[in-house]
Each structure stands twice: as C-alpha cells, then as structure tokens.
Design a protein around this motif. Structure first.
Motif, short mmCIF file in Angstrom:
data_model
loop_
_atom_site.label_atom_id
_atom_site.label_comp_id
_atom_site.label_asym_id
_atom_site.label_seq_id
_atom_site.Cartn_x
_atom_site.Cartn_y
_atom_site.Cartn_z
N THR A 193 46.49 56.51 21.93
CA THR A 193 45.32 57.42 21.78
C THR A 193 46.04 58.37 22.83
O THR A 193 46.63 58.13 23.87
CB THR A 193 44.10 56.75 22.43
N PHE A 230 39.96 57.69 28.73
CA PHE A 230 38.61 57.55 28.48
C PHE A 230 38.25 56.63 29.71
O PHE A 230 39.13 56.15 30.25
CB PHE A 230 38.30 56.68 27.44
N GLU A 256 35.45 52.86 24.98
CA GLU A 256 35.54 54.17 24.50
C GLU A 256 36.97 54.39 23.99
O GLU A 256 37.31 55.08 22.94
CB GLU A 256 35.13 55.18 25.47
N THR A 278 37.14 52.50 20.63
CA THR A 278 36.51 53.23 19.54
C THR A 278 37.33 54.26 19.17
O THR A 278 37.62 54.77 17.97
CB THR A 278 35.25 53.86 20.17
N ASP A 279 37.97 54.93 19.97
CA ASP A 279 38.85 56.28 19.71
C ASP A 279 40.16 55.72 18.97
O ASP A 279 40.57 56.30 17.84
CB ASP A 279 39.28 56.98 20.95
N LYS A 335 39.18 55.53 15.41
CA LYS A 335 38.93 56.82 14.61
C LYS A 335 40.57 57.04 14.30
O LYS A 335 40.63 57.96 13.12
CB LYS A 335 38.44 57.72 15.68
#
Length: 64
Positions: free
Chosen positions: A43, A47, A52, A55-56, A59
């Motif tokens: 990522t 975060f 978080e 979760t990213d 995505k």
C-alpha cells in the motif's frame, strides 16, 4: 475484480504509528498492474492502525 481469497495481506508497522500492508498472491503467481509484473505490492500510504492498512489493501485487491 480479483477474488480476495486468492491473496495474502500482511500488515506491518514501518515505525510506530505508521502502518502499511504487503499484498501477494497465495499461489505465488505474479501480479500484473498497469502492464507491470510484480511479485507483491505494498500500500502506498501510511495508516495509523493495522486495521486501516488491511482495509486499504482490500481496496487495492478490488482494483486488480
């Protein structure tokens, strides 16, 4: 859209309070994003929590 079950997400703390997540395929196959072949991807943002970052990463998988 990729199947999330095919991927491994490994959140890690770069330094206290700065979390990212590495994403790779569970079967070891390469990822192809924008014509580039990768073994794994991380990522791009930091975060404040592991959740978080995870979760990213989910995505990102949806964009693969």
């Amino acid at each position: 859209m990729a199947n999330k079950a095919q991927f491994s997400i490994l959140p890690y703390q770069r330094r206290p309070g700065f979390w990212r997540a590495a994403i790779s395929r569970k079967d070891g196959a390469v990822l192809t994003m924008n014509g580039i072949t990768l073994k794994s991807v991380v990522t791009s943002a930091d975060f404040p929590s592991e959740e978080e970052a995870y979760t990213d990463a989910e995505k990102v998988i949806r964009m693969i």
